[in-house]
Design a protein around this motif. Structure first.
Motif, PDB file in Angstrom:
ATOM      1  N   LEU A 166       0.801  -1.216   0.000  1.00  0.00           N
ATOM      2  CA  LEU A 166       0.000   0.000   0.000  1.00  0.00           C
ATOM      3  C   LEU A 166       0.840   1.276   0.000  1.00  0.00           C
ATOM      4  CD1 LEU A 166      -2.807  -0.977   2.559  1.00  0.00           C
ATOM      5  CD2 LEU A 166      -3.004  -0.850   0.060  1.00  0.00           C
ATOM      6  N   ALA A 167       2.095   1.183   0.413  1.00  0.00           N
ATOM      7  CA  ALA A 167       2.937   2.375   0.551  1.00  0.00           C
ATOM      8  C   ALA A 167       3.454   2.834  -0.825  1.00  0.00           C
ATOM      9  CB  ALA A 167       4.094   2.091   1.488  1.00  0.00           C
ATOM     10  N   ARG A 168       3.370   4.144  -1.086  1.00  0.00           N
ATOM     11  CA  ARG A 168       3.926   4.742  -2.295  1.00  0.00           C
ATOM     12  C   ARG A 168       4.962   5.767  -1.856  1.00  0.00           C
ATOM     13  NH1 ARG A 168      -0.201   7.823  -6.032  1.00  0.00           N
ATOM     14  NH2 ARG A 168      -0.008   9.302  -4.308  1.00  0.00           N
ATOM     15  N   VAL A 169       6.191   5.512  -2.273  1.00  0.00           N
ATOM     16  CA  VAL A 169       7.304   6.338  -1.817  1.00  0.00           C
ATOM     17  C   VAL A 169       7.670   7.324  -2.924  1.00  0.00           C
ATOM     18  CG1 VAL A 169       9.672   6.350  -0.967  1.00  0.00           C
ATOM     19  CG2 VAL A 169       8.146   4.436  -0.409  1.00  0.00           C
ATOM     20  N   GLU A 170       7.680   8.595  -2.577  1.00  0.00           N
ATOM     21  CA  GLU A 170       8.095   9.661  -3.492  1.00  0.00           C
ATOM     22  C   GLU A 170       9.097  10.536  -2.743  1.00  0.00           C
ATOM     23  OE1 GLU A 170       4.671  11.732  -4.787  1.00  0.00           O
ATOM     24  OE2 GLU A 170       3.824  10.017  -5.897  1.00  0.00           O
ATOM     25  N   THR A 223       8.803  11.189   0.993  1.00  0.00           N
ATOM     26  CA  THR A 223       7.400  11.218   1.383  1.00  0.00           C
ATOM     27  C   THR A 223       6.782   9.866   1.074  1.00  0.00           C
ATOM     28  OG1 THR A 223       7.277  13.569   0.863  1.00  0.00           O
ATOM     29  CG2 THR A 223       5.183  12.378   1.084  1.00  0.00           C
ATOM     30  N   VAL A 224       5.990   9.406   2.036  1.00  0.00           N
ATOM     31  CA  VAL A 224       5.310   8.117   1.869  1.00  0.00           C
ATOM     32  C   VAL A 224       3.816   8.354   2.019  1.00  0.00           C
ATOM     33  CG1 VAL A 224       4.977   5.790   2.735  1.00  0.00           C
ATOM     34  CG2 VAL A 224       7.272   6.804   2.720  1.00  0.00           C
ATOM     35  N   VAL A 225       3.072   7.849   1.082  1.00  0.00           N
ATOM     36  CA  VAL A 225       1.604   7.973   1.110  1.00  0.00           C
ATOM     37  C   VAL A 225       1.020   6.575   0.945  1.00  0.00           C
ATOM     38  CG1 VAL A 225      -0.439   8.961   0.039  1.00  0.00           C
ATOM     39  CG2 VAL A 225       1.700  10.290   0.139  1.00  0.00           C
ATOM     40  N   LEU A 226       0.035   6.231   1.822  1.00  0.00           N
ATOM     41  CA  LEU A 226      -0.651   4.943   1.696  1.00  0.00           C
ATOM     42  C   LEU A 226      -1.818   5.080   0.740  1.00  0.00           C
ATOM     43  CD1 LEU A 226      -0.802   3.465   5.318  1.00  0.00           C
ATOM     44  CD2 LEU A 226       0.909   3.117   3.532  1.00  0.00           C
ATOM     45  N   ARG A 227      -1.907   4.173  -0.181  1.00  0.00           N
ATOM     46  CA  ARG A 227      -3.015   4.187  -1.117  1.00  0.00           C
ATOM     47  C   ARG A 227      -4.343   3.954  -0.417  1.00  0.00           C
ATOM     48  NH1 ARG A 227       0.963   1.074  -3.724  1.00  0.00           N
ATOM     49  NH2 ARG A 227       1.826   2.128  -5.583  1.00  0.00           N
ATOM     50  N   TRP A 278      15.016  -1.019  -0.808  1.00  0.00           N
ATOM     51  CA  TRP A 278      15.868  -0.018  -1.460  1.00  0.00           C
ATOM     52  C   TRP A 278      15.159   0.538  -2.699  1.00  0.00           C
ATOM     53  CZ3 TRP A 278      17.969  -3.736   1.484  1.00  0.00           C
ATOM     54  CH2 TRP A 278      19.050  -3.392   2.330  1.00  0.00           C
ATOM     55  N   THR A 279      14.752   1.767  -2.594  1.00  0.00           N
ATOM     56  CA  THR A 279      14.135   2.428  -3.754  1.00  0.00           C
ATOM     57  C   THR A 279      15.176   3.130  -4.623  1.00  0.00           C
ATOM     58  OG1 THR A 279      13.750   4.413  -2.427  1.00  0.00           O
ATOM     59  CG2 THR A 279      11.976   2.783  -2.537  1.00  0.00           C
ATOM     60  N   ASP A 280      16.302   3.476  -4.025  1.00  0.00           N
ATOM     61  CA  ASP A 280      17.388   4.147  -4.747  1.00  0.00           C
ATOM     62  C   ASP A 280      18.692   3.586  -4.207  1.00  0.00           C
ATOM     63  OD1 ASP A 280      19.265   5.751  -5.901  1.00  0.00           O
ATOM     64  OD2 ASP A 280      18.228   7.636  -5.444  1.00  0.00           O
ATOM     65  N   PRO A 281      19.486   2.933  -5.088  1.00  0.00           N
ATOM     66  CA  PRO A 281      20.736   2.341  -4.603  1.00  0.00           C
ATOM     67  C   PRO A 281      21.654   3.344  -3.932  1.00  0.00           C
ATOM     68  CG  PRO A 281      20.229   1.563  -6.806  1.00  0.00           C
ATOM     69  CD  PRO A 281      19.260   2.690  -6.537  1.00  0.00           C
TER      70      PRO A 281
END
Length: 450
Positions: free
Chosen positions: A56-60, A63-67, A136-139
């Motif tokens: 459910l988590a969307r990482v930008e 910032t993290v927003v739950l759908r 890891w979203t960004d190495p």
């Protein structure tokens, strides 16, 4: 001396201890198994919710927003004990509405720590069971930590509830098993109680053998005991017969010697005759004493010896009252309750006959006979008279075979010796002392019949 515990009580105590030990071990094993099982369920639920949180988590950037909210509404209730956080390098990017405290701190994980980790950490409302995953979203940047936890108190509450129910269940089961074991032991021990009662009847003289049928394990013992009783009775009869045969066999030669002594006396050889007569009297005394002793020893081997004290005293007093009727003696008997001694009736008659007759010979006007039970399982019988009594130094001399303190009165000096010997053979005693009536008192103590 402390009385040993009965076999029945030992078996009941051993069974109770063994059942109690079994219940305790069962409680420990079942409690640990249940707690382990519930812990696995708690962690499985955490893994499911952790996976759901990651989906459910969307990482930008940071910032993290739950759908959508998590499916379990408890994560939305403040301090409910169900919490989640999303962090990067200790900075909280998002957290559940239930979290109103400092960020959760978990042990550091390296880059190679992939997969799900479990920890126990401090939470807002107590110790937390935590599941953690790194992403890891960004190495070039540190990983994002997904942390979800449940208060350990929820696990403890479930385990405590189970332990409470388990304790009552095992206690009830244990008590029912102890009751069943006790009833089983009592039932199994019944033949021994019946055997004990039957043995008491034999010792009390009510029966001569053990009646009834018993289980095969006990019946062999009963049969052997009955065979022993029968054999003992037969030996007793043989011993008594042999004692009579010895007395009869010596009677004729002794009579011939006595007759020859009288012939020598008539022929003028008085010294020789007196010596032979004196020795003949001593031999007759010893024969009477030893044959009586042999008869009593044989009777002592017979099981179930028992005599009613009041009945024997009444019979002896009735007979001696007629013998001393011309002296107008008063015989007082004080036996308030029926008492029984572990002694053959004829032997008790001989003991009391000698002592009461001796008291009657020396009494002026009164002879008193009394009996009472004492606490040590003995019966005390006293024979008192109002005669002149005996000096203290004579109290033991008169019990010697053939000894008489008063040589003027008739007698062989055998009665008191036989009486004491009889009492001793039955485990009793006889002693002399001063009487409350002013004369002599003979105190007899004999074991009470069972």
């Amino acid at each position: 001396m402390k009385e040993p515990a009965s076999l029945r009580n030992r078996l009941i105590v051993a069974a109770t201890a063994w059942i109690a030990l079994g219940m305790i071990l069962a409680w420990l094993i079942l409690s640990n198994v249940f707690r382990s099982h519930v812990s696995e369920q708690f962690y499985d639920e955490l893994f499911v919710h952790l996976s759901e949180l990651q989906r459910l988590a969307r990482v930008e950037n940071d910032t993290v927003v739950l759908r959508a909210p998590l499916s379990d509404p408890r994560y939305d209730v403040e301090k409910s004990g169900f919490y989640w956080e999303i962090q990067r390098q200790g900075k909280v990017l998002a957290r559940s509405p239930s979290m109103k405290a400092a960020p959760l701190k978990t042990p550091p994980d390296g880059r190679l720590d992939v997969g799900v980790h479990t920890h126990r950490v401090a939470g807002p409302t107590g110790e937390l069971l935590v599941a953690e995953a790194l992403e890891w979203t960004d190495p070039a940047k540190p990983p994002i930590q997904f942390i979800i936890g449940t208060d350990k108190r929820h696990l403890d509450s479930v385990a405590a509830s189970f332990n409470y129910t388990l304790s009552w269940a095992l206690t009830g089961l244990g008590l029912s098993m102890v009751l069943a074991a006790t009833l089983l032991i009592l039932y199994a021990m019944r033949p021994f109680a019946q055997l004990n009662t039957a043995l008491h009847d034999v010792r009390a003289g009510r029966t001569k053998s053990l009646p009834g049928s018993y289980p095969s394990e006990v019946q062999q013992l009963v049969d052997n005991l009955n065979a022993m009783f029968a054999s003992t009775t037969e030996l007793v009869q043989r011993a008594r017969t042999q004692a009579g045969n010895i007395a009869h066999g010596l009677k004729t030669p002794l009579a011939i010697l006595t007759d020859e002594a009288f012939r020598l006396q008539a022929g003028g050889q008085r010294d020789v005759a007196e010596t032979i007569l004196h020795q003949c009297r001593k031999m007759q005394t010893q024969i009477d004493y030893q044959t009586t002793r042999a008869r009593v020893v044989a009777g002592r081997l017979s099981p179930g010896a028992s005599a009613n004290v009041r009945d024997v005293i009444s019979d002896v007093v009735a007979a001696l009252s007629r013998i001393h009727s011309q002296r107008d003696l008063q015989f007082d008997v004080d036996v308030p309750v029926p008492l029984r001694v572990a002694c053959e009736a004829q032997d008790l008659q001989e003991i009391l006959g000698n002592l009461i007759d001796n008291a009657g010979k020396h009494a002026r006007t009164q002879v008193r006979v009394s009996a009472s039970a004492v606490d040590d399982g003995m019966i005390d019988i006293s024979v008192s008279d109002d005669g002149h009594g005996l000096p203290l130094e004579a109290h033991e001399v008169v019990f010697n075979v053939g000894e008489r303190w008063d040589t003027q009165s008739a007698g062989s000096g055998l009665g008191l010796a036989i009486a004491r010997d009889l009492a001793t053979l039955y485990g009793g005693t006889i002693s002399l002392g001063a009487s409350g009536l002013g004369g002599l008192e003979a105190s007899i103590r004999l074991p009470a019949a069972q």
